[in-house]
Design a protein around this motif. Structure first.
Motif, PDB file in Angstrom:
ATOM      1  N   ILE A  77       8.767  -0.072  -3.134  1.00 36.60           N
ATOM      2  CA  ILE A  77       7.551   0.363  -3.832  1.00 36.60           C
ATOM      3  C   ILE A  77       6.349  -0.467  -3.388  1.00 36.60           C
ATOM      4  O   ILE A  77       6.500  -1.544  -2.811  1.00 36.60           O
ATOM      5  CB  ILE A  77       7.711   0.221  -5.367  1.00 36.60           C
ATOM      6  CG1 ILE A  77       8.137  -1.207  -5.715  1.00 36.60           C
ATOM      7  CG2 ILE A  77       8.688   1.236  -5.901  1.00 36.60           C
ATOM      8  CD1 ILE A  77       8.288  -1.463  -7.187  1.00 36.60           C
ATOM      9  N   ASP A  78       5.160   0.036  -3.705  1.00 40.60           N
ATOM     10  CA  ASP A  78       3.943  -0.745  -3.479  1.00 40.60           C
ATOM     11  C   ASP A  78       3.981  -1.998  -4.351  1.00 40.60           C
ATOM     12  O   ASP A  78       4.374  -1.937  -5.521  1.00 40.60           O
ATOM     13  CB  ASP A  78       2.705   0.069  -3.877  1.00 40.60           C
ATOM     14  CG  ASP A  78       2.418   1.181  -2.888  1.00 40.60           C
ATOM     15  OD1 ASP A  78       2.556   0.944  -1.676  1.00 40.60           O
ATOM     16  OD2 ASP A  78       2.057   2.287  -3.333  1.00 40.60           O
ATOM     17  N   THR A  79       3.542  -3.111  -3.801  1.00 46.47           N
ATOM     18  CA  THR A  79       3.387  -4.311  -4.629  1.00 46.47           C
ATOM     19  C   THR A  79       2.072  -4.203  -5.406  1.00 46.47           C
ATOM     20  O   THR A  79       1.232  -3.343  -5.119  1.00 46.47           O
ATOM     21  CB  THR A  79       3.355  -5.580  -3.766  1.00 46.47           C
ATOM     22  OG1 THR A  79       2.243  -5.501  -2.882  1.00 46.47           O
ATOM     23  CG2 THR A  79       4.640  -5.734  -2.970  1.00 46.47           C
ATOM     24  N   LEU A  80       1.907  -5.103  -6.366  1.00 52.08           N
ATOM     25  CA  LEU A  80       0.666  -5.097  -7.152  1.00 52.08           C
ATOM     26  C   LEU A  80      -0.443  -5.871  -6.443  1.00 52.08           C
ATOM     27  O   LEU A  80      -1.600  -5.794  -6.836  1.00 52.08           O
ATOM     28  CB  LEU A  80       0.911  -5.753  -8.521  1.00 52.08           C
ATOM     29  CG  LEU A  80       2.083  -5.228  -9.368  1.00 52.08           C
ATOM     30  CD1 LEU A  80       2.121  -5.952 -10.710  1.00 52.08           C
ATOM     31  CD2 LEU A  80       1.970  -3.739  -9.576  1.00 52.08           C
ATOM     32  N   THR A  81      -0.086  -6.612  -5.393  1.00 53.11           N
ATOM     33  CA  THR A  81      -0.981  -7.627  -4.846  1.00 53.11           C
ATOM     34  C   THR A  81      -2.349  -7.102  -4.437  1.00 53.11           C
ATOM     35  O   THR A  81      -3.358  -7.676  -4.799  1.00 53.11           O
ATOM     36  CB  THR A  81      -0.328  -8.315  -3.629  1.00 53.11           C
ATOM     37  OG1 THR A  81       1.050  -8.549  -3.918  1.00 53.11           O
ATOM     38  CG2 THR A  81      -1.027  -9.615  -3.300  1.00 53.11           C
ATOM     39  N   PHE A  82      -2.382  -6.029  -3.685  1.00 55.39           N
ATOM     40  CA  PHE A  82      -3.698  -5.557  -3.248  1.00 55.39           C
ATOM     41  C   PHE A  82      -3.840  -4.047  -3.265  1.00 55.39           C
ATOM     42  O   PHE A  82      -4.755  -3.498  -2.669  1.00 55.39           O
ATOM     43  CB  PHE A  82      -4.052  -6.094  -1.853  1.00 55.39           C
ATOM     44  CG  PHE A  82      -2.906  -6.107  -0.891  1.00 55.39           C
ATOM     45  CD1 PHE A  82      -2.234  -7.291  -0.650  1.00 55.39           C
ATOM     46  CD2 PHE A  82      -2.505  -4.962  -0.254  1.00 55.39           C
ATOM     47  CE1 PHE A  82      -1.171  -7.316   0.239  1.00 55.39           C
ATOM     48  CE2 PHE A  82      -1.446  -4.982   0.624  1.00 55.39           C
ATOM     49  CZ  PHE A  82      -0.775  -6.173   0.876  1.00 55.39           C
ATOM     50  N   LYS A  83      -2.958  -3.371  -3.978  1.00 58.87           N
ATOM     51  CA  LYS A  83      -3.023  -1.903  -4.032  1.00 58.87           C
ATOM     52  C   LYS A  83      -4.344  -1.436  -4.645  1.00 58.87           C
ATOM     53  O   LYS A  83      -5.000  -0.520  -4.118  1.00 58.87           O
ATOM     54  CB  LYS A  83      -1.846  -1.376  -4.855  1.00 58.87           C
ATOM     55  CG  LYS A  83      -1.796   0.132  -4.995  1.00 58.87           C
ATOM     56  CD  LYS A  83      -1.346   0.781  -3.720  1.00 58.87           C
ATOM     57  CE  LYS A  83      -1.101   2.274  -3.869  1.00 58.87           C
ATOM     58  NZ  LYS A  83      -2.301   3.061  -4.007  1.00 58.87           N
ATOM     59  N   ARG A 132       2.625 -14.816   2.592  1.00 62.16           N
ATOM     60  CA  ARG A 132       3.740 -14.044   2.047  1.00 62.16           C
ATOM     61  C   ARG A 132       3.266 -12.952   1.087  1.00 62.16           C
ATOM     62  O   ARG A 132       3.704 -12.878  -0.068  1.00 62.16           O
ATOM     63  CB  ARG A 132       4.748 -14.956   1.353  1.00 62.16           C
ATOM     64  CG  ARG A 132       5.510 -15.859   2.312  1.00 62.16           C
ATOM     65  CD  ARG A 132       6.496 -16.745   1.592  1.00 62.16           C
ATOM     66  NE  ARG A 132       7.513 -16.003   0.873  1.00 62.16           N
ATOM     67  CZ  ARG A 132       8.606 -15.486   1.417  1.00 62.16           C
ATOM     68  NH1 ARG A 132       8.823 -15.610   2.725  1.00 62.16           N
ATOM     69  NH2 ARG A 132       9.492 -14.832   0.672  1.00 62.16           N
ATOM     70  N   ALA A 133       2.345 -12.158   1.544  1.00 61.03           N
ATOM     71  CA  ALA A 133       1.869 -11.030   0.741  1.00 61.03           C
ATOM     72  C   ALA A 133       2.195  -9.752   1.493  1.00 61.03           C
ATOM     73  O   ALA A 133       1.763  -9.574   2.621  1.00 61.03           O
ATOM     74  CB  ALA A 133       0.367 -11.132   0.517  1.00 61.03           C
ATOM     75  N   SER A 134       2.980  -8.907   0.858  1.00 64.83           N
ATOM     76  CA  SER A 134       3.378  -7.667   1.509  1.00 64.83           C
ATOM     77  C   SER A 134       2.866  -6.485   0.690  1.00 64.83           C
ATOM     78  O   SER A 134       2.734  -6.579  -0.528  1.00 64.83           O
ATOM     79  CB  SER A 134       4.902  -7.613   1.612  1.00 64.83           C
ATOM     80  OG  SER A 134       5.304  -6.400   2.198  1.00 64.83           O
ATOM     81  N   SER A 135       2.600  -5.385   1.369  1.00 67.86           N
ATOM     82  CA  SER A 135       2.104  -4.216   0.640  1.00 67.86           C
ATOM     83  C   SER A 135       3.221  -3.468  -0.077  1.00 67.86           C
ATOM     84  O   SER A 135       2.960  -2.695  -0.990  1.00 67.86           O
ATOM     85  CB  SER A 135       1.381  -3.273   1.598  1.00 67.86           C
ATOM     86  OG  SER A 135       2.256  -2.857   2.619  1.00 67.86           O
ATOM     87  N   ALA A 136       4.473  -3.687   0.351  1.00 70.67           N
ATOM     88  CA  ALA A 136       5.590  -2.999  -0.309  1.00 70.67           C
ATOM     89  C   ALA A 136       6.790  -3.933  -0.345  1.00 70.67           C
ATOM     90  O   ALA A 136       6.922  -4.839   0.482  1.00 70.67           O
ATOM     91  CB  ALA A 136       5.937  -1.712   0.430  1.00 70.67           C
ATOM     92  N   ASP A 137       7.657  -3.715  -1.324  1.00 69.31           N
ATOM     93  CA  ASP A 137       8.827  -4.581  -1.473  1.00 69.31           C
ATOM     94  C   ASP A 137       9.899  -3.807  -2.227  1.00 69.31           C
ATOM     95  O   ASP A 137       9.609  -2.810  -2.899  1.00 69.31           O
ATOM     96  CB  ASP A 137       8.426  -5.854  -2.234  1.00 69.31           C
ATOM     97  CG  ASP A 137       9.398  -6.998  -1.994  1.00 69.31           C
ATOM     98  OD1 ASP A 137      10.432  -6.782  -1.322  1.00 69.31           O
ATOM     99  OD2 ASP A 137       9.126  -8.107  -2.474  1.00 69.31           O
TER     100      ASP A 137
END
Lengths: 303, 357
Positions: B132-138, B166-171
């Motif tokens: 899924i999309d992470t919350l970080t920069f969506k 360590r910031a990913s758009s999906a995980d």
């Protein structure tokens, strides 16, 4: 930066191109863009054409796509008026709030949502509960509701349709449609499907199924009378009095929504639609005039 | 993430979900592609002044291709599968500067999304489980709106600074996003912490929480907290604060600030440092669906104890839809200014082609 190279030249050319095209693009801004409900598209197109013929300076473009598409368009700024045949969902109100959109609703007509079957089907009426059970897939044979021994063939719209959502909320009691339902692109496809299928049932706005020349249901179709419950009398959506009094149980207002108080051009169009000339066209096209309560709501939202 | 690296059970669950869905449910396919023609506007900068950069000037560069399948199983249950094609040399470690023509330079699809989306758990909420999309920069990416031109601050941090935050758009994991009222939104997530490029190799998870307040229509403030246990001795924490202004028709202004604290980030003298940054961006629709302009200013602080490592990036351009919204032309210029006085500034021009259908 030591010198101009190819990239610099292309960048300058691109920016120059934009400046050349910008004035002609800006000129397109004056057109009022209307988008949304497929139930309303024919009506609003006719209203817009009539309004433009009387106001040559006005330019209005009307597109369909479904109520959900219209609401998205208003939220994303791709239209000025959203046509919706249902109320806004909370998720849409929330999304609009994020984007700085504060919708104002105007009721421009009333629709008797019509439940239609093939003209060869001997059935004449259903209750609200029966319609709900049929579309939820709980009743699968016409025999269970007094019809012939024949599997029911369901025709409906896709979920971006306001009619899909309205029926789900008011008749299916917020439960899911049967997965057997054929999800059609528009009202015309539902009508064609029901005409061609003796076992079919479908739902469309009343303006789509009344032959304007005769005032009777379109050839090949039968409009069922609908009752609130088994003890109540069943009424037709073509019965204006029953729609006005609420005796016809699945009547609904058809809305237009703007972002906040509409500007002069948009307000002028809406005022004309809900005024005597516009409402005459509304009736001519098979829908019903708005009542006093909606008139008051419109007046308040225009201020 | 490569297909082989996803647990078989997860794949089976999703394949079963797809197979069981009714043929009449709504299924959609969509594709988005973007690529650039790029040229250096400087030839003596920190990057553009190298022999490799000069040799590699004036080039076509493929950026992304997404192929998406969505299946609306019911009114409350949806399934999404997105294949993302990138130059996997970024992942496999092939050195671009060597102009390698090895097979690993090919553009390959990998799984970006593979999830079920259930909206019936709580009112006005969505529970997503899977890749899924992470919350970080969506949210920031949605407001910025020009992912085709540039990743947002945190997403593109490693590309600009070389520091992996360590910031990913999906995980792989699950998140619940919802609205308590139109003014208050929340998000919570648990995931592997490895992103979509690697399978999980330890038992530690990443936890995220997000709160969005919208006091008046079109004005948002978003706070994000992320915690990841890296190993038995080390943690990583990210704080992020965003603000979005969308109160004027056609105008969007956004800002992001973040601070990333990783216990493993140490200077040579064993003193600890954080990585930080902020970004201010905006766009304006001059003619809806036809012609927009956009601009952005990013300030990168990869080492909080060493201001000479700071980098400023300015991006500007316009977005033109000449015929149909399915393809756009987005010329844009990037300007890099380095705090390190030994590094000369860089500038690039990209003619970005955006296709979506």
């Amino acid at each position: 930066m030591k010198n101009f190279n190819l990239g610099t030249l292309v960048a300058i050319a691109g920016i120059s191109l934009a400046l050349v095209f910008a004035p002609s693009l800006l000129a397109q801004k004056k057109m009022i863009q209307v988008k949304g409900s497929d139930t309303m598209i024919n009506l609003v197109q006719i209203l817009a054409e009539e309004f433009m013929s009387k106001n040559p300076q006005a330019a209005i473009a009307v597109l369909g796509g479904g109520s959900g598409t219209g609401i998205s368009g208003l939220i994303n700024g791709t239209c000025d008026i959203a046509d919706t045949s249902r109320e806004w969902k909370q998720s849409e109100i929330n999304q609009a709030w994020e984007k700085g959109i504060t919708p104002r609703l105007f009721a421009i007509a009333v629709d008797g949502l019509s439940i239609i079957v093939n003209e060869k089907n001997p059935l004449t009426k259903l209750t609200m509960d029966q319609v709900g059970s049929i579309y939820r897939g709980e009743i699968k044979n016409w025999k269970a509701v007094g019809g012939p021994d024949m599997a029911i063939s369901l025709y409906g719209r896709q979920s971006n349709s306001g009619t899909y959502v309205f029926l789900q909320e008011h008749v299916l009691r917020n439960k899911n449609y049967s997965t057997d339902m054929k999800e059609m692109n528009g009202n015309a496809q539902i009508i064609e499907g029901v005409k061609a299928d003796e076992a079919a049932i479908g739902y469309v706005g009343v303006g789509y199924v009344v032959d304007k020349a005769t005032g009777r249901p379109m050839a090949g179709l039968k409009i069922l009378n609908i009752s609130k419950d088994a003890k109540s009398e069943a009424f037709s959506p073509m019965d204006k009095k029953a729609v006005d009094t609420g005796d016809y149980p699945i009547a609904r207002p058809l809305y237009q929504a703007t972002n906040g108080k509409p500007g002069a051009n948009i307000a002028g169009f809406i005022q004309w639609e809900v005024g005597p000339e516009g409402q005459t066209i509304v009736e001519r096209e098979g829908f019903y005039k708005i009542g006093d309560a909606y008139k008051q709501m419109n007046d308040k939202n225009l201020k | 993430m490569n297909l082989k690296s996803i647990p078989k059970a997860v794949v089976l669950v999703f394949l079963a979900a797809v197979a069981c869905s009714n043929l009449f449910s709504q299924q959609t396919f969509s594709t988005t592609i973007y690529f650039d023609w790029s040229a250096n506007l400087t030839n003596d900068g920190y990057v553009t002044g190298t022999d490799a950069a000069r040799a590699n000037n004036n080039k076509f560069q493929f950026r992304r291709a997404y192929f998406r399948y969505e299946n609306k199983i019911s009114d409350v249950l949806k399934f999404r599968l997105t294949f993302d094609a990138d130059n996997t040399a970024n992942i496999t470690g092939v050195d671009f500067t060597k102009l390698s023509t090895k097979k690993d330079d090919k553009l390959r699809p990998y799984i970006k999304h593979l999830y079920l989306d259930y909206s019936g758990l709580l009112p006005n909420s969505n529970l997503k489980i899977g890749m899924i999309d992470t919350l970080t920069f969506k949210l920031a990416e949605d407001v910025w709106g020009y992912r085709s031109v540039a990743k947002t601050l945190v997403d593109g941090y490693k590309d600009v600074t070389g520091v992996d935050i360590r910031a990913s758009s999906a995980d792989l994991g699950g998140h619940l996003l919802g609205a308590i009222s139109k003014a208050i939104r929340y998000g919570v997530m648990i995931s592997s912490g490895e992103g979509y490029t690697h399978p999980e190799y330890n038992s530690f998870k990443e936890l995220s929480g997000q709160l969005r307040i919208i006091p008046i229509a079109g004005l948002s403030f978003v706070g994000l907290y992320e915690y990841e246990k890296l190993d038995d001795a080390n943690n990583a924490i990210m704080y992020k604060l965003d603000g979005y202004f969308e109160m004027v028709k056609g105008l969007v202004i956004g800002s992001e600030y973040f601070s990333y604290n990783n216990d493993k980030f140490m200077n040579a003298d064993l003193s600890h440092y954080d990585s930080r940054g902020f970004s201010i961006f905006g766009s304006y629709k001059i003619v809806v669906d036809k012609f927009n302009v956009f601009a952005r200013y990013d300030h990168y602080m990869p080492n909080s104890t060493k201001s000479s490592s700071n980098i400023n990036v300015i991006i500007g351009g316009f977005d033109w839809t000449p015929v149909h919204k399915s393809w756009k032309i987005q010329p844009n210029i990037w300007y890099y200014a380095y705090a390190d006085s030994t590094r000369k500034n860089d500038a690039y021009f990209n003619l970005t082609f955006f296709l979506s259908f």
